[in-house]
Design a protein around this motif. Structure first.
Motif, short mmCIF file in Angstrom:
data_model
loop_
_atom_site.label_atom_id
_atom_site.label_comp_id
_atom_site.label_asym_id
_atom_site.label_seq_id
_atom_site.Cartn_x
_atom_site.Cartn_y
_atom_site.Cartn_z
N LEU A 168 33.49 41.23 46.00
CA LEU A 168 33.24 40.52 47.08
C LEU A 168 33.78 38.92 46.96
CD1 LEU A 168 29.29 41.17 47.33
CD2 LEU A 168 31.24 41.90 48.96
N ASP A 169 34.01 38.33 45.79
CA ASP A 169 34.62 36.87 45.51
C ASP A 169 36.09 37.27 45.98
OD1 ASP A 169 34.75 34.32 44.72
OD2 ASP A 169 35.81 35.27 42.79
N ILE A 170 36.78 38.11 45.52
CA ILE A 170 38.24 38.46 45.70
C ILE A 170 38.43 38.73 47.45
CG2 ILE A 170 39.98 39.98 45.44
CD1 ILE A 170 39.17 40.51 42.78
N LEU A 171 37.50 39.50 47.69
CA LEU A 171 37.54 39.61 49.34
C LEU A 171 37.51 38.41 50.10
CD1 LEU A 171 36.53 42.69 51.05
CD2 LEU A 171 35.22 40.70 51.84
N ASP A 179 25.15 48.89 41.04
CA ASP A 179 25.70 49.89 41.41
C ASP A 179 25.59 49.94 42.97
OD1 ASP A 179 27.01 52.56 41.07
OD2 ASP A 179 25.22 53.44 42.06
N GLN A 180 24.56 49.27 43.81
CA GLN A 180 24.47 49.56 45.12
C GLN A 180 25.36 48.22 45.67
OE1 GLN A 180 22.80 51.39 47.27
NE2 GLN A 180 23.34 50.17 49.00
N ILE A 181 25.49 47.07 44.93
CA ILE A 181 26.42 45.93 45.35
C ILE A 181 27.80 46.48 45.33
CG2 ILE A 181 27.18 43.74 44.79
CD1 ILE A 181 24.39 42.99 43.91
N TYR A 182 28.11 47.22 43.92
CA TYR A 182 29.67 47.62 43.85
C TYR A 182 29.75 48.62 44.99
CZ TYR A 182 33.52 50.29 42.37
OH TYR A 182 34.67 51.19 42.57
N ARG A 183 29.11 49.79 45.50
CA ARG A 183 29.25 50.61 46.51
C ARG A 183 29.48 49.88 47.90
NH1 ARG A 183 24.79 53.95 47.19
NH2 ARG A 183 23.49 53.13 45.34
N GLU A 184 28.44 48.96 48.04
CA GLU A 184 28.81 48.28 49.50
C GLU A 184 30.20 47.54 49.47
OE1 GLU A 184 25.14 46.52 50.76
OE2 GLU A 184 24.00 48.21 50.32
N ALA A 185 30.35 46.49 48.42
CA ALA A 185 31.57 45.72 48.25
C ALA A 185 32.79 46.69 48.38
CB ALA A 185 31.77 45.13 47.11
N ALA A 186 32.87 47.82 47.61
CA ALA A 186 33.93 48.53 47.74
C ALA A 186 34.06 49.22 49.15
CB ALA A 186 33.67 49.97 46.68
N PRO A 201 42.09 50.89 48.52
CA PRO A 201 41.25 51.27 47.35
C PRO A 201 40.85 49.67 46.90
CG PRO A 201 42.97 52.69 47.07
CD PRO A 201 43.32 51.79 48.06
N PRO A 202 39.60 49.48 46.45
CA PRO A 202 39.20 48.18 45.81
C PRO A 202 39.69 48.14 44.33
CG PRO A 202 37.58 49.85 45.88
CD PRO A 202 38.50 50.39 46.68
N PRO A 203 39.79 46.98 43.88
CA PRO A 203 40.35 46.59 42.81
C PRO A 203 39.31 47.23 41.74
CG PRO A 203 39.61 44.64 43.69
CD PRO A 203 39.52 45.59 44.53
N ALA A 204 39.43 47.34 40.51
CA ALA A 204 38.91 47.80 39.51
C ALA A 204 37.99 46.53 38.65
CB ALA A 204 39.54 48.48 38.43
N ALA A 205 37.01 46.35 39.49
CA ALA A 205 35.94 45.27 39.11
C ALA A 205 34.50 45.55 39.76
CB ALA A 205 36.71 43.99 39.66
N ASP A 206 33.92 44.89 39.17
CA ASP A 206 32.43 44.94 39.49
C ASP A 206 31.91 44.45 40.83
OD1 ASP A 206 32.64 42.09 38.94
OD2 ASP A 206 30.58 41.90 38.07
N GLY A 207 31.13 44.51 41.42
CA GLY A 207 30.72 44.47 42.83
C GLY A 207 30.81 42.86 43.45
N SER A 208 30.24 42.08 42.52
CA SER A 208 30.39 40.57 42.68
C SER A 208 31.69 40.01 42.49
CB SER A 208 29.45 39.71 41.73
OG SER A 208 29.69 39.89 40.45
#
Length: 71
Positions: free
Chosen positions: A33-36, A6-13, A23-30
């Motif tokens: 980050l990979d897409i970014l 959850d922390q990874i997702y919040r920071e990645a978003a 807005p970030p894409p609908a995906a998990d945090g990792s």
């Protein structure tokens, strides 16, 4: 989702919104980050130069530092 994910997702978003201002894409945090990182331009390599470092104290890839080489 556990606390770490959850922390990874919040920071990645938050990073996604700061970089792309959308807005970030609908995906998990990792995945975010990979897409970014794939969407960012490649950074140029800049040689390290400083008035405060002597050439003998700067080593690059493949350069071994031996004791006594630093003056």
């Amino acid at each position: 989702m556990d606390k770490r994910e959850d922390q990874i997702y919040r920071e990645a978003a938050a990073l996604w919104r700061a970089v792309f201002d959308e807005p970030p894409p609908a995906a998990d945090g990792s995945t975010i980050l990979d897409i970014l990182t794939r969407r960012l331009p490649m950074a140029e390599y800049q040689r390290l130069r400083s008035l405060h470092l002597r050439p003998a104290t700067i080593t690059g890839p493949g350069q071994a530092r031996r004791r006594g080489e630093l003056g």
